[in-house]
Write an enzyme that holds these catalytic residues in place. Structure first.
Site, PDB file in Angstrom:
ATOM      1  N   ASN A 174      52.103  62.665  17.226  1.00  0.00           N
ATOM      2  CA  ASN A 174      52.109  61.276  18.374  1.00  0.00           C
ATOM      3  C   ASN A 174      51.201  61.988  20.000  1.00  0.00           C
ATOM      4  O   ASN A 174      51.200  61.368  20.804  1.00  0.00           O
ATOM      5  CB  ASN A 174      53.508  60.872  18.385  1.00  0.00           C
ATOM      6  CG  ASN A 174      53.698  61.813  18.214  1.00  0.00           C
ATOM      7  OD1 ASN A 174      53.986  62.784  16.779  1.00  0.00           O
ATOM      8  ND2 ASN A 174      55.070  61.432  18.384  1.00  0.00           N
ATOM      9  N   GLN A 202      50.303  56.850  13.656  1.00  0.00           N
ATOM     10  CA  GLN A 202      49.591  57.198  14.815  1.00  0.00           C
ATOM     11  C   GLN A 202      48.365  57.673  13.849  1.00  0.00           C
ATOM     12  O   GLN A 202      47.189  57.095  14.650  1.00  0.00           O
ATOM     13  CB  GLN A 202      49.224  58.325  15.531  1.00  0.00           C
ATOM     14  CG  GLN A 202      51.273  58.283  16.154  1.00  0.00           C
ATOM     15  CD  GLN A 202      50.939  57.399  17.615  1.00  0.00           C
ATOM     16  OE1 GLN A 202      50.030  56.111  17.570  1.00  0.00           O
ATOM     17  NE2 GLN A 202      51.920  57.058  18.209  1.00  0.00           N
ATOM     18  N   GLY A 223      53.537  48.844  12.429  1.00  0.00           N
ATOM     19  CA  GLY A 223      52.906  47.847  12.928  1.00  0.00           C
ATOM     20  C   GLY A 223      53.325  47.228  14.607  1.00  0.00           C
ATOM     21  O   GLY A 223      51.786  47.536  14.830  1.00  0.00           O
ATOM     22  N   HIS A 224      53.455  48.488  15.019  1.00  0.00           N
ATOM     23  CA  HIS A 224      53.516  48.037  16.427  1.00  0.00           C
ATOM     24  C   HIS A 224      52.334  49.464  17.433  1.00  0.00           C
ATOM     25  O   HIS A 224      51.971  49.161  18.214  1.00  0.00           O
ATOM     26  CB  HIS A 224      54.161  47.811  17.689  1.00  0.00           C
ATOM     27  CG  HIS A 224      55.209  50.191  17.162  1.00  0.00           C
ATOM     28  ND1 HIS A 224      55.779  50.248  18.638  1.00  0.00           N
ATOM     29  CD2 HIS A 224      56.603  49.883  16.550  1.00  0.00           C
ATOM     30  CE1 HIS A 224      56.290  51.553  18.570  1.00  0.00           C
ATOM     31  NE2 HIS A 224      56.861  51.345  17.790  1.00  0.00           N
ATOM     32  N   CYS A 346      60.288  58.101  22.524  1.00  0.00           N
ATOM     33  CA  CYS A 346      61.478  58.198  21.921  1.00  0.00           C
ATOM     34  C   CYS A 346      62.565  59.000  22.868  1.00  0.00           C
ATOM     35  O   CYS A 346      63.546  59.214  22.281  1.00  0.00           O
ATOM     36  CB  CYS A 346      61.346  58.575  20.361  1.00  0.00           C
ATOM     37  SG  CYS A 346      60.167  59.291  19.973  1.00  0.00           S
TER      38      CYS A 346
END
Ligand code: PLP
Length: 402
Positions: A174, A202, A223-224, A346
């Site tokens: 990521n 990713q 999903g996002h 995050c």
């Protein structure tokens, strides 16, 4: 330092540009929800409110739509619909895959198989699941990476042992975008009789993925990251693979309890279909934009591309800039209406070198100037041009204010 603090305070007092006005180059953190996805979801929030587990017609209308969405998600990754389990996010998919598989293999082997192999560069969801399993007595082995964030196949092969229950290697990183040799790793695991999971949060939608051809047992997606809403994910579970559920309940064929998030599942299905239909054109666009971005940034003094791996995500670029603090750079660019990040979302803007950069052996003074620029469906040539026009003077300003 005082000047930078003043810059941060100014940013906090400045009304942010509306999302429509800013140049959004942080698609690995999250992606905008596509209008087609929103349109498809709305009827399932307004009218079709049934519980898909209800026998009556109101429930069965929701069930039908959920199963159509399951087909679409499966089609995107070459799976069968029955192999898709809906979850609440990519993190939950990771935890269910690792914990559910490890516990099941452990039980079936009467406790003989209690080793987990993974890598040092996984997402925190995986590291957290490993910590929980370690506390239950599992042995965790984390393979290191080279300076391009690539896992060594030899190191992986050497780590496989008779007591290995599960292995997990992320598909693409990521932060720096390095894609791992997943097919080779899956082959090694199959030969050793070890269940293999890949966190593809990713990679899905950016890399062609066929879970059957790759020989994967488990694969996580979210999903996002693919223009669907936040709070919906899925786990591919190969037919025949058995997981010990983390949330018990009869939903999702006993694999994940909890009433399905119908509207978001519908959104995920539409996002998956759109990606599949537009895949080649989308990838070509992302690759062109990324090359333009990297050529422009690469020409700047004191700029370094972090991963030089041949196989990288088409929309992920990571740089380290000499003589600047990545967090200050993000704030300064935000003031100009450009959204990028200095690391994974995050990490909440932590200024410490990320675990991925540490694993790649990036020098701390260089890693301090980390910047991640990630592209997606809504990115345009004009976005890259605006970013490239702003970056040199923003860097100059920060360097002279040191
Ligand atoms: N795995 C990877 C590689 C990620 O990048 C992310 C999110 O950034 C996740 C897992 C977690 O996904 P979610 O935010 O849906 O929990």
């Amino acid at each position: 330092m005082i000047a930078k603090q003043a810059e941060i305070e100014k940013r906090d007092k400045t009304p942010s540009p509306s999302e429509g006005d800013c140049v959004y180059l942080d698609h690995n953190a999250t992606t905008p929800v596509r209008p087609e996805v929103v349109d498809a979801m709305i009827p399932f929030l307004r009218e079709t409110y049934g519980n898909p587990n209800s026998v009556h017609s109101v429930g069965q209308k929701a069930r039908k739509a959920v199963e159509e969405a399951r087909e679409e998600v499966a089609r995107l990754i070459g799976a069968d619909a029955g192999e898709i389990v809906f979850t609440s996010c990519g993190s939950e998919s990771d935890v269910l895959a690792l914990t559910g598989a490890a516990q099941n293999v452990f039980n079936r082997s009467s406790g003989k198989k209690n080793r987990i192999i993974t890598t040092v560069i996984e997402h925190e969801a995986m590291h957290g699941a490993c910590r929980c399993l370690a506390a239950r007595g599992f042995k965790i082995e984390k393979i290191g990476v080279d300076e391009n964030a690539l896992v060594s196949l030899d190191a992986f092969k050497n780590a496989l042992a008779d007591d290995t229950a599960v292995a997990s290697v992320m598909f693409a990183n990521n932060e720096v975008g390095t894609i791992q040799p997943i097919a080779e790793i899956a082959r090694m695991c199959a030969k050793a009789g070890v269940l293999f999971h890949s966190d593809a949060v990713q990679a899905v939608g950016k890399v062609p993925i066929d879970v059957h051809a790759l020989g994967l047992d488990l694969l996580s997606l979210s999903g996002h990251k693919i223009n669907a809403p936040k709070g919906i994910g899925a786990l591919y579970v190969k037919k025949g693979a058995v997981l010990t559920p983390v949330i018990t309940g009869h939903q999702e064929k006993n694999r994940r309890g909890g009433t399905e998030n119908v509207a978001s599942i519908i959104g995920l299905g539409v996002a998956a279909r759109l990606i599949r239909e537009e895949f080649d054109a989308h990838l070509k666009k992302l690759s062109c934009l990324r090359d333009k971005l990297e050529a422009g940034v690469g020409a700047l003094p004191g700029a370094h591309r972090t991963s030089r791996a041949e196989n990288r995500l088409p929309g992920t670029s990571h740089f380290c800039f000499e003589g600047v603090d990545g967090h200050h750079l993000v704030v300064a660019l935000d003031l100009e209406g450009v959204c990028v990040s200095s690391g994974p979302a995050c990490s909440g803007g932590m200024t410490e070198l990320s675990h991925v950069l540490k694993a790649m052996n990036v020098a701390p003074e260089l890693g301090r100037g980390a910047l991640r620029v990630t592209l997606g469906w809504s990115s345009s040539d004009a976005d890259i041009e605006r970013f490239l026009a702003l970056l040199p003077r923003t860097l100059d300003k920060l360097r002279t204010s040191q």
